[in-house]
Design a protein around this motif. Structure first.
Motif, PDB file in Angstrom:
ATOM      1  N   PHE A  67       0.833  -1.197   0.000  1.00  0.00           N
ATOM      2  CA  PHE A  67       0.000   0.000   0.000  1.00  0.00           C
ATOM      3  C   PHE A  67       0.871   1.252   0.000  1.00  0.00           C
ATOM      4  O   PHE A  67       0.624   2.200  -0.751  1.00  0.00           O
ATOM      5  CB  PHE A  67      -0.907  -0.016   1.237  1.00  0.00           C
ATOM      6  CG  PHE A  67      -1.947   1.063   1.260  1.00  0.00           C
ATOM      7  CD1 PHE A  67      -3.185   0.874   0.684  1.00  0.00           C
ATOM      8  CD2 PHE A  67      -1.684   2.288   1.867  1.00  0.00           C
ATOM      9  CE1 PHE A  67      -4.144   1.862   0.701  1.00  0.00           C
ATOM     10  CE2 PHE A  67      -2.634   3.289   1.901  1.00  0.00           C
ATOM     11  CZ  PHE A  67      -3.868   3.083   1.308  1.00  0.00           C
ATOM     12  N   VAL A  68       1.921   1.256   0.827  1.00  0.00           N
ATOM     13  CA  VAL A  68       2.832   2.404   0.919  1.00  0.00           C
ATOM     14  C   VAL A  68       3.578   2.611  -0.398  1.00  0.00           C
ATOM     15  O   VAL A  68       3.640   3.716  -0.933  1.00  0.00           O
ATOM     16  CB  VAL A  68       3.836   2.217   2.074  1.00  0.00           C
ATOM     17  CG1 VAL A  68       4.869   3.341   2.079  1.00  0.00           C
ATOM     18  CG2 VAL A  68       3.116   2.172   3.419  1.00  0.00           C
ATOM     19  N   PHE A  69       4.147   1.515  -0.925  1.00  0.00           N
ATOM     20  CA  PHE A  69       4.929   1.621  -2.155  1.00  0.00           C
ATOM     21  C   PHE A  69       4.048   2.013  -3.341  1.00  0.00           C
ATOM     22  O   PHE A  69       4.491   2.719  -4.250  1.00  0.00           O
ATOM     23  CB  PHE A  69       5.637   0.301  -2.454  1.00  0.00           C
ATOM     24  CG  PHE A  69       6.631  -0.108  -1.394  1.00  0.00           C
ATOM     25  CD1 PHE A  69       7.224   0.843  -0.574  1.00  0.00           C
ATOM     26  CD2 PHE A  69       6.949  -1.438  -1.190  1.00  0.00           C
ATOM     27  CE1 PHE A  69       8.136   0.475   0.411  1.00  0.00           C
ATOM     28  CE2 PHE A  69       7.861  -1.805  -0.210  1.00  0.00           C
ATOM     29  CZ  PHE A  69       8.456  -0.856   0.592  1.00  0.00           C
ATOM     30  N   GLN A  70       2.811   1.553  -3.316  1.00  0.00           N
ATOM     31  CA  GLN A  70       1.879   1.891  -4.385  1.00  0.00           C
ATOM     32  C   GLN A  70       1.634   3.396  -4.417  1.00  0.00           C
ATOM     33  O   GLN A  70       1.658   4.017  -5.485  1.00  0.00           O
ATOM     34  CB  GLN A  70       0.559   1.151  -4.170  1.00  0.00           C
ATOM     35  CG  GLN A  70      -0.536   1.518  -5.165  1.00  0.00           C
ATOM     36  CD  GLN A  70      -1.897   1.158  -4.617  1.00  0.00           C
ATOM     37  OE1 GLN A  70      -2.411   1.776  -3.695  1.00  0.00           O
ATOM     38  NE2 GLN A  70      -2.470   0.111  -5.180  1.00  0.00           N
ATOM     39  N   ARG A  71       1.417   3.990  -3.243  1.00  0.00           N
ATOM     40  CA  ARG A  71       1.173   5.433  -3.178  1.00  0.00           C
ATOM     41  C   ARG A  71       2.383   6.224  -3.675  1.00  0.00           C
ATOM     42  O   ARG A  71       2.245   7.239  -4.353  1.00  0.00           O
ATOM     43  CB  ARG A  71       0.820   5.848  -1.744  1.00  0.00           C
ATOM     44  CG  ARG A  71      -0.519   5.300  -1.240  1.00  0.00           C
ATOM     45  CD  ARG A  71      -1.662   5.740  -2.148  1.00  0.00           C
ATOM     46  NE  ARG A  71      -2.917   5.138  -1.806  1.00  0.00           N
ATOM     47  CZ  ARG A  71      -3.857   5.723  -1.045  1.00  0.00           C
ATOM     48  NH1 ARG A  71      -3.651   6.925  -0.563  1.00  0.00           N
ATOM     49  NH2 ARG A  71      -4.989   5.106  -0.792  1.00  0.00           N
ATOM     50  N   LEU A  72       3.575   5.765  -3.335  1.00  0.00           N
ATOM     51  CA  LEU A  72       4.789   6.427  -3.815  1.00  0.00           C
ATOM     52  C   LEU A  72       4.904   6.297  -5.332  1.00  0.00           C
ATOM     53  O   LEU A  72       5.256   7.257  -6.027  1.00  0.00           O
ATOM     54  CB  LEU A  72       6.022   5.824  -3.135  1.00  0.00           C
ATOM     55  CG  LEU A  72       6.185   6.134  -1.644  1.00  0.00           C
ATOM     56  CD1 LEU A  72       7.266   5.247  -1.035  1.00  0.00           C
ATOM     57  CD2 LEU A  72       6.509   7.602  -1.409  1.00  0.00           C
ATOM     58  N   ALA A  73       4.586   5.116  -5.859  1.00  0.00           N
ATOM     59  CA  ALA A  73       4.664   4.898  -7.309  1.00  0.00           C
ATOM     60  C   ALA A  73       3.662   5.769  -8.051  1.00  0.00           C
ATOM     61  O   ALA A  73       3.958   6.299  -9.133  1.00  0.00           O
ATOM     62  CB  ALA A  73       4.410   3.419  -7.622  1.00  0.00           C
ATOM     63  N   TRP A  74       2.471   5.924  -7.483  1.00  0.00           N
ATOM     64  CA  TRP A  74       1.457   6.760  -8.117  1.00  0.00           C
ATOM     65  C   TRP A  74       1.931   8.200  -8.284  1.00  0.00           C
ATOM     66  O   TRP A  74       1.520   8.894  -9.209  1.00  0.00           O
ATOM     67  CB  TRP A  74       0.169   6.730  -7.291  1.00  0.00           C
ATOM     68  CG  TRP A  74      -0.653   5.505  -7.514  1.00  0.00           C
ATOM     69  CD1 TRP A  74      -0.420   4.500  -8.399  1.00  0.00           C
ATOM     70  CD2 TRP A  74      -1.857   5.157  -6.826  1.00  0.00           C
ATOM     71  NE1 TRP A  74      -1.396   3.532  -8.301  1.00  0.00           N
ATOM     72  CE2 TRP A  74      -2.294   3.907  -7.347  1.00  0.00           C
ATOM     73  CE3 TRP A  74      -2.598   5.751  -5.829  1.00  0.00           C
ATOM     74  CZ2 TRP A  74      -3.434   3.269  -6.898  1.00  0.00           C
ATOM     75  CZ3 TRP A  74      -3.743   5.114  -5.378  1.00  0.00           C
ATOM     76  CH2 TRP A  74      -4.157   3.890  -5.909  1.00  0.00           C
ATOM     77  N   ASP A  75       2.792   8.654  -7.372  1.00  0.00           N
ATOM     78  CA  ASP A  75       3.326  10.022  -7.441  1.00  0.00           C
ATOM     79  C   ASP A  75       4.629  10.081  -8.229  1.00  0.00           C
ATOM     80  O   ASP A  75       5.323  11.099  -8.215  1.00  0.00           O
ATOM     81  CB  ASP A  75       3.544  10.575  -6.029  1.00  0.00           C
ATOM     82  CG  ASP A  75       2.277  11.179  -5.451  1.00  0.00           C
ATOM     83  OD1 ASP A  75       1.236  10.510  -5.547  1.00  0.00           O
ATOM     84  OD2 ASP A  75       2.314  12.308  -4.921  1.00  0.00           O
ATOM     85  N   GLY A  76       4.975   8.994  -8.913  1.00  0.00           N
ATOM     86  CA  GLY A  76       6.170   8.980  -9.741  1.00  0.00           C
ATOM     87  C   GLY A  76       7.464   9.000  -8.965  1.00  0.00           C
ATOM     88  O   GLY A  76       8.495   9.468  -9.461  1.00  0.00           O
TER      89      GLY A  76
END
Length: 219
Positions: free
Chosen positions: A175-184
């Motif tokens: 969940f954490v890494f996904q949010r970071l990936a969404w922000d590039g």
């Protein structure tokens, strides 16, 4: 006996991206039912109506939203202090006995220094050493006869204290890494212990990464 609900659940759980899309409510259930209908019919060895699949997906998405997101949200709200460090350098060395011995000598020399950052992670064939740029010359002196595989500078880190129940929370790091990936935001390195995680990113992304991590408490 196989039921449509159980077969649908097992199918979705084997597809992480579909699972995540369902919990976020961003998947068109009718379209998904049409796409997976053939696979489900093969699994059940009989005809399965599209409407029944849609109903099973709807029930599953509601259950997953509570089972997964509720636990993740509870854990994220329990996060402790966030520490940010800048001016870091990451060295990557192949593992051998010389590297390990020199790492021990290096640690002995910097043990009395205050306000410096050092961490190391060891894999099967290589080891990463991440440290404050201010002590990189000390490390390079100890490792002057060793050739590093990669050296990356201009890095920064975010260290987050995690609540004790984080270990039993499936999907938390995803969940954490996904949010970071969404922000590039590209992650250079991750170091974790039972109750702490450190995420290393480039200095140009540290402000965005800090905002993402801080906002996770508000999820």
């Amino acid at each position: 006996m196989k039921t449509i609900s159980s077969v649908v659940e097992n199918y979705i759980k084997s597809k992480p991206f579909l699972l995540n899309g369902l919990t976020l409510g961003i998947v068109n259930l009718t379209s998904l039912a049409r796409i997976i209908q053939h696979d489900l019919e093969n699994e059940m060895d009989k005809e399965v109506k599209q409407g029944a699949i849609v109903m099973a997906l709807k029930r599953l998405s509601e259950e997953l939203d509570f089972r997964i997101n509720h636990k993740i949200e509870k854990t994220l709200k329990g996060m402790g202090e966030i520490t940010v460090r800048s001016s870091l350098v990451n060295y990557n060395f192949p593992i051998n006995q010389r590297v390990l011995n020199r790492q021990a000598d290096f640690l002995s020399e910097i043990s009395s220094l205050k306000d410096v950052f050092y961490t190391s992670s060891r894999g099967v064939n290589e080891t990463n050493i991440i440290l404050s740029e201010s002590i990189s010359d000390i490390l390079e002196r100890h490792f002057e006869d060793e050739k590093w595989l990669v050296k990356t500078d201009k890095l920064a880190s975010i260290t987050v204290k995690l609540p004790k129940d984080n270990v039993g929370t499936p999907g938390l790091f995803y969940f954490v890494f996904q949010r970071l990936a969404w922000d590039g935001i590209n992650i250079n390195e991750v170091i974790s212990t039972n109750f702490e995680i450190t995420i290393v990113v480039s200095e140009e992304h540290i402000d965005s990464a800090f905002k993402v991590i801080k906002d996770l408490k508000k999820v």
